[in-house]
Scaffold this active site. Structure first.
Site, mmCIF file in Angstrom:
data_model
loop_
_atom_site.group_PDB
_atom_site.id
_atom_site.type_symbol
_atom_site.label_atom_id
_atom_site.label_comp_id
_atom_site.label_asym_id
_atom_site.label_seq_id
_atom_site.Cartn_x
_atom_site.Cartn_y
_atom_site.Cartn_z
ATOM 1 N N GLN A 210 27.564 -28.573 -21.299
ATOM 2 C CA GLN A 210 28.068 -30.107 -21.048
ATOM 3 C C GLN A 210 26.569 -30.598 -20.803
ATOM 4 O O GLN A 210 26.601 -31.898 -20.670
ATOM 5 C CB GLN A 210 28.931 -30.415 -20.132
ATOM 6 C CG GLN A 210 28.166 -29.711 -18.579
ATOM 7 C CD GLN A 210 29.063 -30.135 -17.372
ATOM 8 O OE1 GLN A 210 29.519 -31.514 -17.529
ATOM 9 N NE2 GLN A 210 28.974 -29.386 -16.593
ATOM 10 N N ASP A 213 20.471 -32.403 -21.987
ATOM 11 C CA ASP A 213 18.977 -32.518 -21.578
ATOM 12 C C ASP A 213 18.112 -31.422 -22.580
ATOM 13 O O ASP A 213 17.037 -31.472 -22.885
ATOM 14 C CB ASP A 213 18.873 -32.103 -20.484
ATOM 15 C CG ASP A 213 19.314 -30.766 -19.724
ATOM 16 O OD1 ASP A 213 19.555 -29.789 -20.586
ATOM 17 O OD2 ASP A 213 19.818 -30.774 -18.551
ATOM 18 N N HIS A 228 28.814 -32.434 -25.072
ATOM 19 C CA HIS A 228 28.769 -33.863 -24.766
ATOM 20 C C HIS A 228 27.596 -34.541 -25.418
ATOM 21 O O HIS A 228 27.038 -35.810 -24.984
ATOM 22 C CB HIS A 228 28.428 -34.098 -23.091
ATOM 23 C CG HIS A 228 29.139 -33.677 -22.471
ATOM 24 N ND1 HIS A 228 29.516 -33.706 -20.851
ATOM 25 C CD2 HIS A 228 30.825 -33.494 -22.605
ATOM 26 C CE1 HIS A 228 30.754 -33.464 -20.600
ATOM 27 N NE2 HIS A 228 31.416 -33.242 -21.505
ATOM 28 N N CYS A 239 27.355 -47.772 -38.893
ATOM 29 C CA CYS A 239 27.573 -46.851 -40.087
ATOM 30 C C CYS A 239 27.798 -45.366 -39.496
ATOM 31 O O CYS A 239 28.246 -44.399 -40.276
ATOM 32 C CB CYS A 239 26.298 -46.535 -40.742
ATOM 33 S SG CYS A 239 24.875 -45.958 -40.058
ATOM 34 N N THR A 321 28.667 -24.253 -13.020
ATOM 35 C CA THR A 321 29.837 -25.116 -12.991
ATOM 36 C C THR A 321 31.026 -24.150 -12.594
ATOM 37 O O THR A 321 30.903 -22.979 -12.794
ATOM 38 C CB THR A 321 30.241 -25.956 -14.335
ATOM 39 O OG1 THR A 321 31.334 -26.809 -14.245
ATOM 40 C CG2 THR A 321 30.610 -25.038 -15.436
ATOM 41 N N ASN A 346 27.377 -19.297 -9.950
ATOM 42 C CA ASN A 346 27.424 -20.875 -9.339
ATOM 43 C C ASN A 346 26.797 -20.576 -7.961
ATOM 44 O O ASN A 346 26.896 -19.590 -7.221
ATOM 45 C CB ASN A 346 28.962 -21.091 -9.187
ATOM 46 C CG ASN A 346 29.050 -22.705 -9.115
ATOM 47 O OD1 ASN A 346 28.049 -23.214 -8.627
ATOM 48 N ND2 ASN A 346 30.193 -23.245 -9.647
ATOM 49 N N GLU A 348 27.838 -22.682 -5.497
ATOM 50 C CA GLU A 348 29.108 -22.779 -4.788
ATOM 51 C C GLU A 348 30.138 -21.633 -4.701
ATOM 52 O O GLU A 348 30.357 -20.856 -5.675
ATOM 53 C CB GLU A 348 29.643 -24.027 -5.098
ATOM 54 C CG GLU A 348 28.822 -25.270 -5.258
ATOM 55 C CD GLU A 348 28.273 -25.736 -4.118
ATOM 56 O OE1 GLU A 348 28.959 -25.621 -3.005
ATOM 57 O OE2 GLU A 348 27.059 -26.344 -4.065
HETATM 58 ZN ZN LIG Z 1 23.577 -47.501 -39.449
#
Ligand SMILES: [Zn+2]
Length: 381
Positions: A210, A213, A228, A239, A321, A346, A348
């Site tokens: 996800q 970067d 993402h 377009c 995650t 993780n 956590e």
């Molecule tokens: Zn365009």
């Protein structure tokens, strides 16, 4: 980044607790007499005792209805709980059911994980924001996560872009420029090295991330699904052409703009000076970041690709995650439902981690290099 989305049918099916998944009681069963509760409006899962945890985010996918399986209902079970369990995101519509979900103790045995890893031929690694955070990439979410006075969920929306494209482009320009100084960490590198090494043995590693970067790409990961999108891609609002774009700054008007400090004034750049489509035949219109925004759905083609990989994998890693919150909650249960091992890496721990076979707590940059290191008997060409 959590997104609102419409889950597809397979995800819903996969999230149902199957009869075959009903295992031994969770560690808290003895002191509370409780089983785990599943929220009826998100993939959240929490204990029904005072040790229950609050929802991690108010931006969890509201559309995701977690169904309960009647086969799992056990009216006689002393540990049964009353439904609906409800995380507070929206009013629950379901009637009260009694469901007992018994969970296995999750293993933190690296030796046992390594045995699974040694046998696996198709590995899917689902990565989330925690992996990027270890490289110092800001997420603009949660406590202290602000750009000026906004968080990502305020700016990463179609509405914000239509109201103030200059401000949204300043935000993304800043995020692109920040990446110049960020490098993949040991977790990214361990994944990329593993893919290259196993590839020579006829084994396959696929990363579903996800993160936008491109640090997985920078580390050398090739078999990559960026669900993402990317900070370094644009999409024309006319377009629809998607194009890579690594220019710095992305356009002259954004040079020196995008400062994150709270008192910074908006640049109010005229729309014709923002990034513009140069595609032949388009006529030129405003570009937007090729990033999935809040309120937008995942590309069905990307979901299909992810499903294909998940259907064949024999080991799934969930890194940075939790496997019960989006996006891993869409994917990891599909693997677990086939009886394949799922391992979380993780920072956590959560009560929900008991749903999967392995959980390793700590920075991915520490745990992944050990987990994915070569075996002594590996055939390395
Ligand atoms: Zn365009």
């Amino acid at each position: 980044m959590y997104m609102y989305f419409k889950p597809h049918a397979n995800s819903l099916t996969a999230l149902k607790p199957l009869k075959s998944e009903i295992l031994e009681p969770p560690v808290h069963a003895a002191d509370t007499g409780s089983c785990l509760q599943y929220c009826t409006c998100c993939p959240h899962q929490q204990l029904s005792s005072s040790r229950a945890t609050a929802p991690a985010s108010r931006s969890l996918p509201q559309a995701l209805e977690l169904q309960t399986n009647p086969d799992a209902t056990s009216p006689d079970c002393p540990k049964s709980i009353d439904f609906p369990a409800y995380c507070g995101l929206k009013p629950s519509a379901s009637t009260r059911n009694r469901v007992c979900l018994k969970m296995a103790r999750t293993s933190s045995s690296m030796a046992d994980f390594r045995k699974c890893f040694a046998k696996s031929k198709h590995i899917v690694i689902i990565s989330g924001a925690g992996v990027s955070a270890e490289s110092g990439v800001p997420t603009f979410r949660g406590a202290g996560g602000y750009w000026r006075k906004w968080q990502a969920q305020d700016l990463a929306t179609p509405l914000a872009f239509s109201h103030n494209p200059s401000r949204v482009w300043e935000f993304y320009h800043y995020r692109r420029e920040v990446m110049v100084s960020k490098e993949p960490n040991a977790g990214h590198r361990a994944i990329a090295e593993c893919e290259a090494r196993l590839g020579k043995q006829g084994r396959r590693v696929m990363v579903i991330t996800q993160n936008i970067d491109e640090l997985h790409r920078k580390a050398g990961t090739r078999n990559l699904l960026e669900i993402h999108g990317s900070l370094f891609k644009t999409r024309c609002t006319s377009c629809g052409v998607v194009a890579e774009n690594y220019r710095s700054p992305i356009c002259p008007a954004l040079s020196g703009r995008g400062a994150p400090e709270p008192g910074t004034q908006d640049a109010n750049i005229p729309v014709e000076k923002l990034p513009w489509c140069e595609e032949a035949g388009c006529g030129g219109l405003l570009l937007r970041p090729y990033v999935l925004w809040f309120g937008e759905n995942l590309d069905p083609a990307i979901l299909e690709e992810a499903d294909r990989k998940l259907a064949h994998c024999d080991l799934c890693l969930v890194v940075g995650t939790s496997s019960v919150v989006y996006p891993a909650a869409m994917f990891a249960p599909q693997v677990a439902a086939r009886g394949m091992p799922v391992a979380e890496f993780n920072m956590e721990t959560t009560p929900a981690m008991n749903r999967f076979r392995f959980h390793f707590q700590g920075p991915c940059g520490t745990t992944l290099p050990e987990a994915l290191a070569p075996h002594e008997n590996e055939t390395i060409s």
